[in-house]
Motif scaffolding. Structure first.
Motif, PDB file in Angstrom:
ATOM      1  N   MET A   1      50.620  61.691   1.146  1.00  0.00           N
ATOM      2  CA  MET A   1      49.679  60.905   0.217  1.00  0.00           C
ATOM      3  C   MET A   1      49.359  61.757  -1.102  1.00  0.00           C
ATOM      4  O   MET A   1      49.675  62.686  -1.030  1.00  0.00           O
ATOM      5  CB  MET A   1      48.188  60.705   1.036  1.00  0.00           C
ATOM      6  N   LYS A   2      48.881  60.832  -1.982  1.00  0.00           N
ATOM      7  CA  LYS A   2      48.380  61.767  -3.252  1.00  0.00           C
ATOM      8  C   LYS A   2      46.990  61.348  -3.357  1.00  0.00           C
ATOM      9  O   LYS A   2      46.585  60.285  -3.176  1.00  0.00           O
ATOM     10  CB  LYS A   2      49.183  61.054  -4.501  1.00  0.00           C
ATOM     11  N   VAL A   3      46.061  62.512  -3.570  1.00  0.00           N
ATOM     12  CA  VAL A   3      44.781  62.331  -3.436  1.00  0.00           C
ATOM     13  C   VAL A   3      44.080  63.014  -5.004  1.00  0.00           C
ATOM     14  O   VAL A   3      44.482  64.090  -5.249  1.00  0.00           O
ATOM     15  CB  VAL A   3      44.165  63.177  -2.308  1.00  0.00           C
ATOM     16  N   LEU A   4      43.369  62.347  -5.412  1.00  0.00           N
ATOM     17  CA  LEU A   4      42.512  62.748  -6.681  1.00  0.00           C
ATOM     18  C   LEU A   4      41.399  63.248  -6.278  1.00  0.00           C
ATOM     19  O   LEU A   4      40.448  62.648  -5.203  1.00  0.00           O
ATOM     20  CB  LEU A   4      42.321  61.572  -7.691  1.00  0.00           C
ATOM     21  N   VAL A   5      41.054  64.603  -6.539  1.00  0.00           N
ATOM     22  CA  VAL A   5      39.782  65.002  -6.282  1.00  0.00           C
ATOM     23  C   VAL A   5      38.840  65.476  -7.416  1.00  0.00           C
ATOM     24  O   VAL A   5      39.314  66.386  -8.029  1.00  0.00           O
ATOM     25  CB  VAL A   5      40.145  66.256  -5.361  1.00  0.00           C
ATOM     26  N   THR A   6      37.635  65.300  -7.443  1.00  0.00           N
ATOM     27  CA  THR A   6      36.737  65.844  -8.335  1.00  0.00           C
ATOM     28  C   THR A   6      36.002  66.762  -7.562  1.00  0.00           C
ATOM     29  O   THR A   6      35.711  66.817  -6.420  1.00  0.00           O
ATOM     30  CB  THR A   6      35.789  64.727  -8.989  1.00  0.00           C
ATOM     31  N   GLY A   7      35.669  67.959  -8.252  1.00  0.00           N
ATOM     32  CA  GLY A   7      34.956  69.146  -7.724  1.00  0.00           C
ATOM     33  C   GLY A   7      35.998  69.867  -6.986  1.00  0.00           C
ATOM     34  O   GLY A   7      35.537  70.526  -5.866  1.00  0.00           O
ATOM     35  N   ALA A   8      37.101  69.799  -7.334  1.00  0.00           N
ATOM     36  CA  ALA A   8      38.071  70.516  -6.546  1.00  0.00           C
ATOM     37  C   ALA A   8      38.066  72.034  -6.557  1.00  0.00           C
ATOM     38  O   ALA A   8      38.676  72.752  -5.568  1.00  0.00           O
ATOM     39  CB  ALA A   8      39.473  69.953  -7.204  1.00  0.00           C
ATOM     40  N   THR A   9      37.466  72.493  -7.265  1.00  0.00           N
ATOM     41  CA  THR A   9      37.181  74.148  -7.668  1.00  0.00           C
ATOM     42  C   THR A   9      35.795  74.516  -7.098  1.00  0.00           C
ATOM     43  O   THR A   9      35.478  75.562  -7.109  1.00  0.00           O
ATOM     44  CB  THR A   9      37.354  74.263  -8.929  1.00  0.00           C
ATOM     45  N   GLY A  10      34.936  73.399  -6.283  1.00  0.00           N
ATOM     46  CA  GLY A  10      33.932  74.008  -5.905  1.00  0.00           C
ATOM     47  C   GLY A  10      34.209  74.424  -4.224  1.00  0.00           C
ATOM     48  O   GLY A  10      35.420  74.426  -3.740  1.00  0.00           O
ATOM     49  N   MET A  11      33.235  75.048  -3.640  1.00  0.00           N
ATOM     50  CA  MET A  11      33.343  75.473  -2.180  1.00  0.00           C
ATOM     51  C   MET A  11      33.946  74.410  -1.320  1.00  0.00           C
ATOM     52  O   MET A  11      35.146  74.593  -0.564  1.00  0.00           O
ATOM     53  CB  MET A  11      32.076  75.761  -1.603  1.00  0.00           C
ATOM     54  N   GLY A  13      35.420  71.614  -2.281  1.00  0.00           N
ATOM     55  CA  GLY A  13      36.669  71.081  -2.916  1.00  0.00           C
ATOM     56  C   GLY A  13      37.968  72.083  -2.657  1.00  0.00           C
ATOM     57  O   GLY A  13      38.863  71.364  -2.477  1.00  0.00           O
ATOM     58  N   LYS A  14      37.587  73.157  -2.868  1.00  0.00           N
ATOM     59  CA  LYS A  14      38.626  73.935  -2.466  1.00  0.00           C
ATOM     60  C   LYS A  14      39.240  73.928  -1.234  1.00  0.00           C
ATOM     61  O   LYS A  14      40.539  74.186  -0.957  1.00  0.00           O
ATOM     62  CB  LYS A  14      38.337  75.628  -3.026  1.00  0.00           C
ATOM     63  N   ALA A  15      38.239  74.077  -0.011  1.00  0.00           N
ATOM     64  CA  ALA A  15      38.682  73.968   1.152  1.00  0.00           C
ATOM     65  C   ALA A  15      39.549  72.732   1.701  1.00  0.00           C
ATOM     66  O   ALA A  15      40.537  72.483   2.109  1.00  0.00           O
ATOM     67  CB  ALA A  15      37.533  74.101   2.129  1.00  0.00           C
ATOM     68  N   LEU A  16      38.999  71.553   0.961  1.00  0.00           N
ATOM     69  CA  LEU A  16      39.571  70.167   1.083  1.00  0.00           C
ATOM     70  C   LEU A  16      40.971  70.028   0.593  1.00  0.00           C
ATOM     71  O   LEU A  16      42.025  69.722   1.082  1.00  0.00           O
ATOM     72  CB  LEU A  16      38.738  69.168   0.369  1.00  0.00           C
ATOM     73  N   LEU A  20      44.426  69.410   2.587  1.00  0.00           N
ATOM     74  CA  LEU A  20      45.179  68.287   2.073  1.00  0.00           C
ATOM     75  C   LEU A  20      46.742  68.882   2.164  1.00  0.00           C
ATOM     76  O   LEU A  20      47.562  68.077   2.151  1.00  0.00           O
ATOM     77  CB  LEU A  20      44.569  67.687   0.854  1.00  0.00           C
ATOM     78  N   ILE A  21      46.929  70.035   1.087  1.00  0.00           N
ATOM     79  CA  ILE A  21      48.088  70.338   0.717  1.00  0.00           C
ATOM     80  C   ILE A  21      48.987  70.885   2.037  1.00  0.00           C
ATOM     81  O   ILE A  21      49.988  70.686   1.985  1.00  0.00           O
ATOM     82  CB  ILE A  21      48.087  71.522  -0.310  1.00  0.00           C
ATOM     83  N   ASP A  22      48.114  71.614   2.846  1.00  0.00           N
ATOM     84  CA  ASP A  22      48.870  72.138   4.168  1.00  0.00           C
ATOM     85  C   ASP A  22      49.288  71.034   5.202  1.00  0.00           C
ATOM     86  O   ASP A  22      50.093  71.441   5.854  1.00  0.00           O
ATOM     87  CB  ASP A  22      47.795  73.082   4.865  1.00  0.00           C
ATOM     88  N   SER A  23      48.532  69.859   4.881  1.00  0.00           N
ATOM     89  CA  SER A  23      49.085  68.684   5.547  1.00  0.00           C
ATOM     90  C   SER A  23      49.905  67.998   4.874  1.00  0.00           C
ATOM     91  O   SER A  23      50.541  66.871   5.359  1.00  0.00           O
ATOM     92  CB  SER A  23      47.840  67.840   5.721  1.00  0.00           C
ATOM     93  N   GLY A  24      50.598  68.403   3.822  1.00  0.00           N
ATOM     94  CA  GLY A  24      51.880  68.044   3.067  1.00  0.00           C
ATOM     95  C   GLY A  24      51.380  66.859   2.033  1.00  0.00           C
ATOM     96  O   GLY A  24      52.422  66.122   1.756  1.00  0.00           O
ATOM     97  N   ASN A  25      50.242  66.658   1.745  1.00  0.00           N
ATOM     98  CA  ASN A  25      49.848  65.757   0.810  1.00  0.00           C
ATOM     99  C   ASN A  25      49.827  66.448  -0.616  1.00  0.00           C
ATOM    100  O   ASN A  25      49.693  67.666  -0.884  1.00  0.00           O
ATOM    101  CB  ASN A  25      48.126  65.447   0.893  1.00  0.00           C
ATOM    102  N   ARG A  26      50.078  65.523  -1.849  1.00  0.00           N
ATOM    103  CA  ARG A  26      49.855  65.959  -3.009  1.00  0.00           C
ATOM    104  C   ARG A  26      48.470  65.861  -3.592  1.00  0.00           C
ATOM    105  O   ARG A  26      47.684  64.883  -3.299  1.00  0.00           O
ATOM    106  CB  ARG A  26      50.652  65.199  -3.981  1.00  0.00           C
ATOM    107  N   VAL A  27      47.841  66.932  -4.333  1.00  0.00           N
ATOM    108  CA  VAL A  27      46.708  66.998  -4.774  1.00  0.00           C
ATOM    109  C   VAL A  27      46.310  67.026  -6.257  1.00  0.00           C
ATOM    110  O   VAL A  27      47.179  67.962  -6.930  1.00  0.00           O
ATOM    111  CB  VAL A  27      45.630  68.114  -4.117  1.00  0.00           C
ATOM    112  N   GLY A  44      49.307  77.469  -6.932  1.00  0.00           N
ATOM    113  CA  GLY A  44      49.924  76.632  -7.855  1.00  0.00           C
ATOM    114  C   GLY A  44      50.287  75.318  -7.358  1.00  0.00           C
ATOM    115  O   GLY A  44      51.075  74.329  -7.858  1.00  0.00           O
ATOM    116  N   ASN A  45      49.433  74.919  -6.087  1.00  0.00           N
ATOM    117  CA  ASN A  45      49.654  73.348  -5.517  1.00  0.00           C
ATOM    118  C   ASN A  45      48.898  72.379  -5.897  1.00  0.00           C
ATOM    119  O   ASN A  45      49.137  71.143  -5.641  1.00  0.00           O
ATOM    120  CB  ASN A  45      49.415  73.681  -3.838  1.00  0.00           C
ATOM    121  N   VAL A  46      47.790  72.486  -6.802  1.00  0.00           N
ATOM    122  CA  VAL A  46      46.846  71.619  -7.269  1.00  0.00           C
ATOM    123  C   VAL A  46      47.416  71.331  -8.437  1.00  0.00           C
ATOM    124  O   VAL A  46      47.605  72.189  -9.611  1.00  0.00           O
ATOM    125  CB  VAL A  46      45.435  72.064  -7.096  1.00  0.00           C
TER     126      VAL A  46
END
Length: 180
Positions: A1-11, A13-16, A20-27, A44-46
């Motif tokens: 899946m490809k997931v768009l995340v706002t708040g990706a650098t918050g506590m 958001g970072k964990a999410l 997601l990346i560890d599960s093979g998704n693009r973020v 460099g994954n996000v």
């Protein structure tokens, strides 16, 4: 899946994003500071796209180049525990959530393909202080500042989610992280 995340650098958001990346998704993360966030994302994954909620702008061309998104997770907002709740801080907490929700849905409306689902942040503050009363998702909204913020935040998402995309409201509880 490809997931768009706002708040990706918050506590949360970072964990999410890492999960997601560890599960093979693009973020793809929307951020105010692309250069800083690329440096902090040491793997460099996000993929980051610039947006500025205060200015109500985003790099829509870059965002379009990343679509289609399967899901959007909206977590952006002023942290509630970062400083004392002065009247100005309360206004910042509320406006950061409402303005980011409005901008996000404006951006989604400009994309060629709509996501299957938008998960929009909220919190258990919706229920207010109930002094140990057992609560469930269908319980009535409580009273107080956080309950008012959550209701307004959810209401903005519900009003704007008119594009045929499923909307899920995320009422997170207290989140702790031993590394923060």
């Amino acid at each position: 899946m490809k997931v768009l995340v706002t708040g990706a650098t918050g506590m949360i958001g970072k964990a999410l994003c890492m999960s997601l990346i560890d599960s093979g998704n693009r973020v793809v993360g929307l951020t105010r500071n692309v250069a800083r966030d690329h440096l902090e994302d040491s793997h460099g994954n996000v993929e980051f796209v610039k947006w500025d909620v205060a200015e109500k702008v985003a790099d829509i061309d870059l965002l379009r180049s990343k679509e289609p998104f399967d899901a959007v997770v909206h977590l952006a907002g002023e942290p509630i525990a970062s400083r004392r709740w002065s009247p100005a801080q309360k206004a910042s907490i509320l406006s950061s959530r409402l303005d980011s929700t409005d901008l996000l849905f404006d951006l989604l409306g400009k994309l060629d393909a709509q996501p299957k689902v938008v998960l929009s942040g909220s919190a258990i503050g919706f229920y207010g202080n109930r002094n140990g009363e057992p609560l469930e998702e269908g319980s009535e909204r409580g009273a107080g500042f956080l309950a008012d913020v959550c209701r307004a935040w959810e209401g903005t998402a519900e009003q704007r989610a008119d594009m045929g995309t499923r909307l899920v409201l995320l009422r997170t509880g207290i989140v702790l992280d031993k590394s923060e």
